[in-house]
Design a protein around this motif. Structure first.
Motif, PDB file in Angstrom:
ATOM      1  N   ASP A 240       5.490   0.392  11.525  1.00 43.53           N
ATOM      2  CA  ASP A 240       4.640  -0.232  11.615  1.00 43.53           C
ATOM      3  C   ASP A 240       4.559  -1.556  11.653  1.00 43.53           C
ATOM      4  O   ASP A 240       5.837  -2.553  11.695  1.00 43.53           O
ATOM      5  CB  ASP A 240       4.603  -0.712   9.728  1.00 43.53           C
ATOM      6  CG  ASP A 240       4.220  -1.941   9.138  1.00 43.53           C
ATOM      7  OD1 ASP A 240       2.720  -2.345   9.573  1.00 43.53           O
ATOM      8  OD2 ASP A 240       4.075  -1.774   8.133  1.00 43.53           O
TER       9      ASP A 240
ATOM     10  N   ASP B  32       2.609  -4.575  10.802  1.00 45.50           N
ATOM     11  CA  ASP B  32       2.396  -5.165  10.742  1.00 45.50           C
ATOM     12  C   ASP B  32       3.690  -5.843   9.652  1.00 45.50           C
ATOM     13  O   ASP B  32       2.861  -6.491   8.863  1.00 45.50           O
ATOM     14  CB  ASP B  32       0.901  -5.101   9.726  1.00 45.50           C
ATOM     15  CG  ASP B  32       0.016  -4.588  10.527  1.00 45.50           C
ATOM     16  OD1 ASP B  32      -0.607  -5.164  11.931  1.00 45.50           O
ATOM     17  OD2 ASP B  32      -0.608  -3.872   9.841  1.00 45.50           O
TER      18      ASP B  32
ATOM     19  N   PRO C 285       4.361  -1.005   2.215  1.00 44.84           N
ATOM     20  CA  PRO C 285       4.135  -1.850   2.619  1.00 44.84           C
ATOM     21  C   PRO C 285       3.990  -3.306   1.114  1.00 44.84           C
ATOM     22  O   PRO C 285       4.315  -2.343   0.009  1.00 44.84           O
ATOM     23  CB  PRO C 285       2.507  -2.341   2.834  1.00 44.84           C
ATOM     24  CG  PRO C 285       1.690  -1.397   2.028  1.00 44.84           C
ATOM     25  CD  PRO C 285       2.622  -0.162   2.692  1.00 44.84           C
TER      26      PRO C 285
ATOM     27  N   HIS D 176      -2.235  -2.372   5.892  1.00 49.36           N
ATOM     28  CA  HIS D 176      -0.825  -1.774   7.437  1.00 49.36           C
ATOM     29  C   HIS D 176      -1.487  -1.182   8.426  1.00 49.36           C
ATOM     30  O   HIS D 176      -1.693  -0.205   7.914  1.00 49.36           O
ATOM     31  CB  HIS D 176      -0.010  -2.446   7.071  1.00 49.36           C
ATOM     32  CG  HIS D 176       0.790  -3.116   6.430  1.00 49.36           C
ATOM     33  ND1 HIS D 176       2.418  -3.830   6.948  1.00 49.36           N
ATOM     34  CD2 HIS D 176       0.701  -4.169   5.795  1.00 49.36           C
ATOM     35  CE1 HIS D 176       2.712  -4.754   6.055  1.00 49.36           C
ATOM     36  NE2 HIS D 176       1.906  -5.194   5.540  1.00 49.36           N
TER      37      HIS D 176
ATOM     38  N   SER E 252      -2.451   0.440   2.020  1.00 53.39           N
ATOM     39  CA  SER E 252      -1.981  -0.902   2.040  1.00 53.39           C
ATOM     40  C   SER E 252      -1.563  -0.416  -0.055  1.00 53.39           C
ATOM     41  O   SER E 252      -2.174   0.968  -0.155  1.00 53.39           O
ATOM     42  CB  SER E 252      -3.000  -1.429   1.728  1.00 53.39           C
ATOM     43  OG  SER E 252      -4.359  -1.590   1.035  1.00 53.39           O
TER      44      SER E 252
END
Length: 154
Positions: free
Chosen positions: A49, A51, A102, A109, A153
């Motif tokens: 990930d 992000d 997340p 993400h 998300s």
């Protein structure tokens, strides 16, 4: 033919089904690949990930996959060695797959499944390597890579 990575559970750019996340069953999804380049001696898959709030967060690394395999079934056991393959320690501190998770309320993400076709039969790594270490070593031995990116998300 270029190296490709796909799943029967989702397609690139889609929202990841919750069963593959911390909000669901937290099991690895099925993956399939095509177009291995000549000289491929093993494969590796890394889930990251990019992000995450503190930089790239690693969720999974599975490696030393025989090139005769056309993919991975879903629900791979969270053990260091599974059917001749090895798994790394993810950023949750666990061996094997730990799904997308997340922070609540954050933007979606991007979760990148990256397949590495490798020129070596086995990655030269210690027992219980960290997933980021698996990725670095796989990059150094890669003949080709393919990505499958999905969103999630909470």
């Amino acid at each position: 033919m270029a190296l490709t990575l796909e799943s029967t559970a989702f397609t690139a750019g889609q929202t990841l089904d919750a069963r593959f996340t911390c909000d669901g069953e937290d099991v690895s999804p099925p993956l399939a690949w095509h177009g291995l380049p000549p000289g491929t001696r093993s494969l590796a898959v890394v889930l990251a990930d990019p992000d995450a709030p503190r930089g790239t967060f690693y969720h999974w690394a599975i490696f030393d996959i025989r090139p005769e395999r056309a993919g991975l079934g879903g629900g791979i056991a969270t053990e260091e060695a599974v059917d001749g393959m090895r798994q790394g320690v993810n950023d949750f501190g666990r061996v094997g797959y730990s799904g997308s998770c997340p922070p609540k309320g954050s933007k979606p993400h991007h979760y990148r499944f990256r397949l590495f076709a490798l020129k070596v039969a086995k990655l030269d790594l210690r027992d219980r390597p960290k997933t980021a270490e698996v990725e670095r070593r796989a990059q150094a031995e890669a003949l080709a890579t393919a990505d499958l990116v999905v969103l999630y998300s909470r």
